[in-house]
Design a protein around this motif. Sequence first.
Motif, PDB file in Angstrom:
ATOM      1  N   CYS B 230       0.658  -1.282   0.013  1.00 32.47           N
ATOM      2  CA  CYS B 230      -0.069   0.048   0.116  1.00 32.47           C
ATOM      3  C   CYS B 230       0.967   1.435   0.125  1.00 32.47           C
ATOM      4  O   CYS B 230       0.349   2.542  -0.248  1.00 32.47           O
ATOM      5  CB  CYS B 230      -0.919  -0.143   1.297  1.00 32.47           C
ATOM      6  SG  CYS B 230      -0.079   0.392   2.921  1.00 32.47           S
ATOM      7  N   MET B 231       2.235   1.018   0.132  1.00 33.86           N
ATOM      8  CA  MET B 231       3.059   2.196   0.383  1.00 33.86           C
ATOM      9  C   MET B 231       2.858   3.171   1.471  1.00 33.86           C
ATOM     10  O   MET B 231       3.470   4.406   1.385  1.00 33.86           O
ATOM     11  CB  MET B 231       3.107   2.905  -0.962  1.00 33.86           C
ATOM     12  CG  MET B 231       3.486   1.994  -2.123  1.00 33.86           C
ATOM     13  SD  MET B 231       4.949   1.357  -2.258  1.00 33.86           S
ATOM     14  CE  MET B 231       6.135   2.526  -2.612  1.00 33.86           C
ATOM     15  N   ASP B 232       2.047   3.074   2.397  1.00 31.29           N
ATOM     16  CA  ASP B 232       1.700   4.106   3.512  1.00 31.29           C
ATOM     17  C   ASP B 232       2.998   4.282   4.250  1.00 31.29           C
ATOM     18  O   ASP B 232       3.190   5.376   4.697  1.00 31.29           O
ATOM     19  CB  ASP B 232       0.645   3.548   4.323  1.00 31.29           C
ATOM     20  CG  ASP B 232      -0.577   3.778   3.686  1.00 31.29           C
ATOM     21  OD1 ASP B 232      -0.888   4.415   2.414  1.00 31.29           O
ATOM     22  OD2 ASP B 232      -1.829   3.488   4.256  1.00 31.29           O
ATOM     23  N   CYS B 233       3.899   3.291   4.578  1.00 32.00           N
ATOM     24  CA  CYS B 233       4.941   3.397   5.306  1.00 32.00           C
ATOM     25  C   CYS B 233       5.842   4.495   4.550  1.00 32.00           C
ATOM     26  O   CYS B 233       6.451   5.079   5.230  1.00 32.00           O
ATOM     27  CB  CYS B 233       5.589   2.101   5.653  1.00 32.00           C
ATOM     28  SG  CYS B 233       6.076   1.039   4.353  1.00 32.00           S
ATOM     29  N   PHE B 234       5.989   4.037   3.366  1.00 35.02           N
ATOM     30  CA  PHE B 234       7.011   4.961   2.485  1.00 35.02           C
ATOM     31  C   PHE B 234       6.241   6.421   2.490  1.00 35.02           C
ATOM     32  O   PHE B 234       7.064   7.427   2.633  1.00 35.02           O
ATOM     33  CB  PHE B 234       7.086   4.471   1.204  1.00 35.02           C
ATOM     34  CG  PHE B 234       7.937   3.160   1.071  1.00 35.02           C
ATOM     35  CD1 PHE B 234       9.454   3.164   1.004  1.00 35.02           C
ATOM     36  CD2 PHE B 234       7.467   1.885   0.877  1.00 35.02           C
ATOM     37  CE1 PHE B 234      10.222   2.245   0.873  1.00 35.02           C
ATOM     38  CE2 PHE B 234       7.959   0.817   0.718  1.00 35.02           C
ATOM     39  CZ  PHE B 234       9.519   0.972   0.962  1.00 35.02           C
ATOM     40  N   ALA B 235       5.032   6.677   2.781  1.00 36.66           N
ATOM     41  CA  ALA B 235       4.615   8.129   2.479  1.00 36.66           C
ATOM     42  C   ALA B 235       4.709   8.852   3.824  1.00 36.66           C
ATOM     43  O   ALA B 235       4.904   9.980   3.977  1.00 36.66           O
ATOM     44  CB  ALA B 235       3.104   7.981   2.345  1.00 36.66           C
ATOM     45  N   VAL B 236       4.874   8.163   4.920  1.00 35.85           N
ATOM     46  CA  VAL B 236       4.772   8.770   6.351  1.00 35.85           C
ATOM     47  C   VAL B 236       6.460   8.883   6.767  1.00 35.85           C
ATOM     48  O   VAL B 236       6.468   9.604   7.581  1.00 35.85           O
ATOM     49  CB  VAL B 236       4.147   8.126   7.637  1.00 35.85           C
ATOM     50  CG1 VAL B 236       2.593   8.211   6.951  1.00 35.85           C
ATOM     51  CG2 VAL B 236       4.490   6.929   7.493  1.00 35.85           C
ATOM     52  N   CYS B 237       7.209   7.877   6.375  1.00 31.72           N
ATOM     53  CA  CYS B 237       8.513   7.900   6.658  1.00 31.72           C
ATOM     54  C   CYS B 237       9.209   9.080   6.203  1.00 31.72           C
ATOM     55  O   CYS B 237       9.525   9.670   5.404  1.00 31.72           O
ATOM     56  CB  CYS B 237       9.238   6.573   6.225  1.00 31.72           C
ATOM     57  SG  CYS B 237      10.895   6.596   6.960  1.00 31.72           S
ATOM     58  N   PRO B 238       9.862   9.641   7.201  1.00 32.52           N
ATOM     59  CA  PRO B 238      10.792  10.937   6.818  1.00 32.52           C
ATOM     60  C   PRO B 238      12.244  10.435   6.187  1.00 32.52           C
ATOM     61  O   PRO B 238      12.896  11.466   5.749  1.00 32.52           O
ATOM     62  CB  PRO B 238      10.978  11.661   8.267  1.00 32.52           C
ATOM     63  CG  PRO B 238      10.888  10.589   9.405  1.00 32.52           C
ATOM     64  CD  PRO B 238       9.842   9.860   8.787  1.00 32.52           C
ATOM     65  N   GLU B 239      12.392   9.274   6.256  1.00 31.50           N
ATOM     66  CA  GLU B 239      13.737   8.722   5.907  1.00 31.50           C
ATOM     67  C   GLU B 239      13.623   7.563   5.199  1.00 31.50           C
ATOM     68  O   GLU B 239      13.945   6.611   5.268  1.00 31.50           O
ATOM     69  CB  GLU B 239      14.669   8.650   6.927  1.00 31.50           C
ATOM     70  CG  GLU B 239      15.230   9.695   7.795  1.00 31.50           C
ATOM     71  CD  GLU B 239      16.230  10.631   7.341  1.00 31.50           C
ATOM     72  OE1 GLU B 239      16.851  10.285   6.079  1.00 31.50           O
ATOM     73  OE2 GLU B 239      16.699  11.758   7.646  1.00 31.50           O
ATOM     74  N   MET B 240      12.546   7.614   4.063  1.00 29.00           N
ATOM     75  CA  MET B 240      12.061   6.502   3.298  1.00 29.00           C
ATOM     76  C   MET B 240      13.005   5.382   3.033  1.00 29.00           C
ATOM     77  O   MET B 240      12.654   4.159   2.912  1.00 29.00           O
ATOM     78  CB  MET B 240      10.948   6.512   2.463  1.00 29.00           C
ATOM     79  CG  MET B 240      11.534   7.527   1.251  1.00 29.00           C
ATOM     80  SD  MET B 240      10.261   8.325   0.198  1.00 29.00           S
ATOM     81  CE  MET B 240       9.630   9.605   0.985  1.00 29.00           C
ATOM     82  N   HIS B 241      14.337   5.890   2.555  1.00 28.94           N
ATOM     83  CA  HIS B 241      14.991   4.894   2.101  1.00 28.94           C
ATOM     84  C   HIS B 241      15.491   3.662   3.087  1.00 28.94           C
ATOM     85  O   HIS B 241      16.202   2.812   2.529  1.00 28.94           O
ATOM     86  CB  HIS B 241      16.305   5.578   1.603  1.00 28.94           C
ATOM     87  CG  HIS B 241      17.270   6.373   2.708  1.00 28.94           C
ATOM     88  ND1 HIS B 241      16.969   7.533   3.099  1.00 28.94           N
ATOM     89  CD2 HIS B 241      18.083   6.036   3.596  1.00 28.94           C
ATOM     90  CE1 HIS B 241      17.416   8.005   4.200  1.00 28.94           C
ATOM     91  NE2 HIS B 241      18.350   7.040   4.305  1.00 28.94           N
ATOM     92  N   VAL B 242      15.305   4.080   4.329  1.00 29.49           N
ATOM     93  CA  VAL B 242      15.575   3.191   5.230  1.00 29.49           C
ATOM     94  C   VAL B 242      14.976   1.869   5.347  1.00 29.49           C
ATOM     95  O   VAL B 242      15.097   0.913   5.849  1.00 29.49           O
ATOM     96  CB  VAL B 242      15.731   3.594   6.740  1.00 29.49           C
ATOM     97  CG1 VAL B 242      16.427   5.064   6.774  1.00 29.49           C
ATOM     98  CG2 VAL B 242      14.509   3.953   7.402  1.00 29.49           C
ATOM     99  N   ILE B 243      13.530   1.911   4.690  1.00 30.07           N
ATOM    100  CA  ILE B 243      12.633   0.959   4.762  1.00 30.07           C
ATOM    101  C   ILE B 243      12.928  -0.279   3.862  1.00 30.07           C
ATOM    102  O   ILE B 243      12.809  -1.410   4.419  1.00 30.07           O
ATOM    103  CB  ILE B 243      11.283   1.259   4.565  1.00 30.07           C
ATOM    104  CG1 ILE B 243      10.722   2.292   5.710  1.00 30.07           C
ATOM    105  CG2 ILE B 243      10.040   0.195   4.476  1.00 30.07           C
ATOM    106  CD1 ILE B 243       9.307   3.013   5.617  1.00 30.07           C
ATOM    107  N   THR B 244      13.086   0.289   2.785  1.00 31.42           N
ATOM    108  CA  THR B 244      13.362  -1.047   1.578  1.00 31.42           C
ATOM    109  C   THR B 244      14.291  -2.146   1.889  1.00 31.42           C
ATOM    110  O   THR B 244      13.919  -3.243   1.850  1.00 31.42           O
ATOM    111  CB  THR B 244      14.021  -0.159   0.260  1.00 31.42           C
ATOM    112  OG1 THR B 244      13.542   1.136   0.329  1.00 31.42           O
ATOM    113  CG2 THR B 244      13.786  -0.945  -0.956  1.00 31.42           C
TER     114      THR B 244
END
Lengths: 271, 307
Positions: B230-244
């Motif tokens: 759903c990509m919601d975590c990427f949308a809220v994460c201020p440092e989204m590159h850490v999630i991948t």
Amino acid sequence: MSSQPKSKMDRRRFLQDAARAAAGCTLGGLVLAKLATDAKALPAQALRPPGALPEDDFLAACIRCGLCVRDCPYDTLVLAELGADGAATGTPFFTARDVPCEMCDDIPCVAACPTGALDKGLTDIDDARMGLAVLIDEEKCLNALGLRCDVCYRVCPVIDEAITLEQRHNTRSGHHAIFMPTVHSDACTGCGKCEKSCVLPGEAAIKVLPRHIAMAEAADHYKLGWENPDPLVDDLIDLPDRLPGPGTDNLAAPGGYEFEPAFKLPGGAGQ
Amino acid sequence: MSRKADIPVGHDAIAEKGWLSAHKYLLLRRFSQAFFLAIFLLGPWFGIWWVKGNLSGSLTFGVLPLTDPFILIQSIVAGHWPETTALIGAVIVAAAYALIGGRVYCSWVCPINPVTDGAHWLHEKLGMPKGWQPKANTRYWVLAMVLAVSVLGGVIAWELVNPISMLHRGLIFGMGFAWAFVLAVFVFDFAVARRGWCGHLCPVGAFYGLLGTKSLLRVSAVDRAACDDCMDCFAVCPEMHVITPALRGRDEDTPLILSPDCTNCGRCIDVCAPQVFRFTHRFDDSPAPARPEREKNTPSTKASRAA
């Protein structure tokens, strides 16, 4: 095989990025360095708390936590606000004309400082050198005008050492004395009570200034005979004194008449 | 454009877990930020002097000294060896953040965080473009620059412009013109670079990130098999590159988010409807199978994207 061009591209990209970042940071660093040098120009009437290191060292040591401000029982110290006070933002200072330093025996501001920006080596407040009082406007100082104000002298915590009243003849009236407030740099702590209490409206006639502004540099190449009785040169050559009078080559005074000395040296010296 | 892109971020999580649960860490974080500000304001506002000072240096209950280690390091390289009190304070702070994650400071304590979050909220609300994006590692260059100026100039360089301490000190001791620096950060994040300040430039964040490189407290994508893209975590994460790396890792890859950039804000846990994420510690090795291989989607053509 496929990795070769890729790594080349990576290297080029890395070098480009690094160069760009380095350039950007150099620019930012220059701005920051400019701000740093500006910050060192403390306004002349912003006085640092007792025990403060010299301004250059102070800006390396003060973390701007304000603990000295909190522990000052007289609310003398304030933290500089950006644009309002001129001292480096967030650093503590006081303005003598507003609230002078009360010279607490236990020096709570120094005790509160966690970093040593206020030097723990200062244990006797009389050794503090926050600045130096200067009678900066003798034309307005009431004592200098021949009146008896004396307030700065009387409020001085180190009265008769830091400020004395030096008596001199009042040539205006011809038969009064002027009691000149005179500051002695070896005893003045720069607390600013004299400046605060000066009765003049607005600006004071006596002001506390940073020592580097208030003091001249001693002329060490001059020898003060009353402090150093030893002659500068051993066996000083004593040349004959030449006074106008008979027997010398400057007998003729301008106008052509004989010059008669106003006084005769005992024993006929100078002949 | 997928159907879900129109749905507000966290919609599914709210439907699944309830509003409160879907905002748990956000609320806790705001509470924490308010708490750390409030304890510093108790003294000047109400005369309760439990804590004196500010985030740069403080004294709690008259015994516990705390010092910002980054400021103290600048002081040391500028040529001043601090008194023991400040050193002890810095060691305590550094040890705490080394344990719970350096950038916990950024998301749970730093007073600038609500400012940049506010800028981001407005940015999203107005549908602004993401703008100029400095590289995420620019912050390390800025960090190096700050230390260099401290060495060469013999001053605590970052404190001349640091919006964090200007705002915090300003609220406690009086602001002066310092609000302009805070406004500048807001405008920068809002109009120039999305998530630009905290995520790319701030050397304080960079320092605390390095400090927490080996920290214990970690977010883990432990149930990554349940991810529904759903990509919601990427949308809220201020440092989204850490999630991948954690979320998209294979079976043998750790589900732990180990990047020092992660601020442990916990928003990904909040907004995830399938509850993929949770807080854990770095030695947690509970099995986390990867998502089953998916059939490759045919890459969308330009036409379908435009539609």
